[in-house]
Design a protein around this motif. Structure first.
Motif, PDB file in Angstrom:
ATOM      1  N   CYS A 197       8.585   2.408  -4.353  1.00  0.00           N
ATOM      2  CA  CYS A 197       7.231   2.010  -3.909  1.00  0.00           C
ATOM      3  C   CYS A 197       5.733   2.397  -4.964  1.00  0.00           C
ATOM      4  O   CYS A 197       6.187   3.749  -4.609  1.00  0.00           O
ATOM      5  N   CYS A 229       2.941   3.501  -2.637  1.00  0.00           N
ATOM      6  CA  CYS A 229       2.085   4.417  -2.079  1.00  0.00           C
ATOM      7  C   CYS A 229       3.239   5.708  -2.070  1.00  0.00           C
ATOM      8  O   CYS A 229       3.437   6.825  -1.232  1.00  0.00           O
ATOM      9  N   LYS A 264       6.703   5.119  -1.350  1.00  0.00           N
ATOM     10  CA  LYS A 264       8.029   4.996  -0.198  1.00  0.00           C
ATOM     11  C   LYS A 264       9.524   4.602  -0.645  1.00  0.00           C
ATOM     12  O   LYS A 264       9.291   4.070  -1.832  1.00  0.00           O
ATOM     13  N   CYS A 271       5.824  -2.117  -1.947  1.00  0.00           N
ATOM     14  CA  CYS A 271       6.165  -2.246  -0.889  1.00  0.00           C
ATOM     15  C   CYS A 271       6.119  -2.946  -0.129  1.00  0.00           C
ATOM     16  O   CYS A 271       4.295  -3.637  -0.098  1.00  0.00           O
ATOM     17  N   GLU A 328       4.366  -2.559   3.146  1.00  0.00           N
ATOM     18  CA  GLU A 328       3.483  -2.496   3.210  1.00  0.00           C
ATOM     19  C   GLU A 328       2.131  -2.655   1.819  1.00  0.00           C
ATOM     20  O   GLU A 328       0.722  -2.986   2.996  1.00  0.00           O
ATOM     21  N   CYS A 329       1.946  -2.168   1.281  1.00  0.00           N
ATOM     22  CA  CYS A 329       1.255  -2.292  -0.141  1.00  0.00           C
ATOM     23  C   CYS A 329       0.963  -3.889  -0.108  1.00  0.00           C
ATOM     24  O   CYS A 329      -0.156  -3.837  -1.202  1.00  0.00           O
ATOM     25  N   LYS A 382       0.446  -5.944   1.183  1.00  0.00           N
ATOM     26  CA  LYS A 382      -0.305  -7.181   2.382  1.00  0.00           C
ATOM     27  C   LYS A 382      -1.532  -7.333   2.136  1.00  0.00           C
ATOM     28  O   LYS A 382      -2.144  -5.682   1.216  1.00  0.00           O
TER      29      LYS A 382
END
Lengths: 142, 142
Positions: free
Chosen positions: B97, B100, B102, B137, B139-140, B142
């Motif tokens: 990612c 972040c 990840k 990813c 999460e990012c 969103k």
DNA sequence: AAATTAAATGAAGATGATTTTCATTATCAA
DNA sequence: TTGATAATGAAAATCATCTTCATTTAATTT
């Protein structure tokens, strides 16, 4: 070539950067190069043409060319980066011969499809990828 | 853990190298680590446990652990190498990612099959490969 | 157990690629 | 042309990696 120049000038304009003699000379030289040069490789070549252009300018211009989308950095794990044309040159990956250093460019839509599928399974939105396969080329296997 | 130690000691023995306190301490610390540490990351951690172990020893021991087959170096294009456990851990690639940082480990036998096929088409004998897919990813996004 | 041999250690420094600084020069817009 | 700002080139700073070397430690031999 003309096209590529337009792309570069366009990038400069968008970012309030200037189309200078050095940038012009370096862009054209770079576009003529085949294969994957390190900064220093390219600097050596530049020196022979025009030794008034400094290393820092070569360095900065290569970075700029990348940002403009005309080139990309590739890393074959040598501890230094190489630059490769991208313009009018589809995305591809590499076979890297660990004996003679030869590079073979490869492309596989199937692999890309699988990569996208894999990414999707992880809710991951892929933007680009790197793939290198190391081994021995046909010549070195003989 | 015990197993991994055996592998390492075996490697040392085969090469006439010694099983020292530093190597023992570093190996065990390394095996406990999750994720992908740079040399310096790991050195920082080591310092907190035992500040009598020097950077050079950390550096050399990480290299040794790789040679023994218990770890491998991974390069995410950050200008420095990270180390990742390999023991009891199948070969895999990464989703990285770019927001972040990840890492998601991925594995695809189909891709490997295609890689081998591709290599073969170029008379190339693959020994290993690297593949990283960069993007955002879940999460990012969103 | 002492002596011998050879590897390991840690501090410091070397190396090499990359990046930045800064004084000067060149470009652009008004 | 002038003023504002970007670009340049030389040099130095940075940073990761790797090596050197004097000393310590481990293993082997006596």
């Amino acid at each position: 070539m003309r096209e590529a120049e337009k792309v570069f000038i366009g990038y400069l304009a968008e970012h309030n950067l200037r189309w200078t003699n050095q940038r012009k000379e370096l862009l054209h030289l770079f576009l003529k190069m085949e294969k994957h040069l390190t900064i220093d490789d390219f600097y050596q070549i530049v020196q022979r043409k025009n030794d008034r252009i400094g290393y820092a300018t070569v360095y900065r211009t290569l970075k700029l060319i990348c940002k403009s989308g005309l080139a990309r950095e590739v890393d074959f794990g040598e501890g230094k980066v190489r630059f490769e044309h991208k313009y009018a040159h589809e995305h591809h990956d590499h076979l890297v011969c660990t004996q003679c250093g030869k590079l073979i460019e490869i492309k596989s839509p199937e692999i890309e499809r699988l990569q996208n599928k894999l990414a999707e399974e992880h809710c991951f939105e892929p933007t680009w990828h790197k793939m290198q396969i190391f081994g021995n080329c046909g010549e070195c296997r003989k």
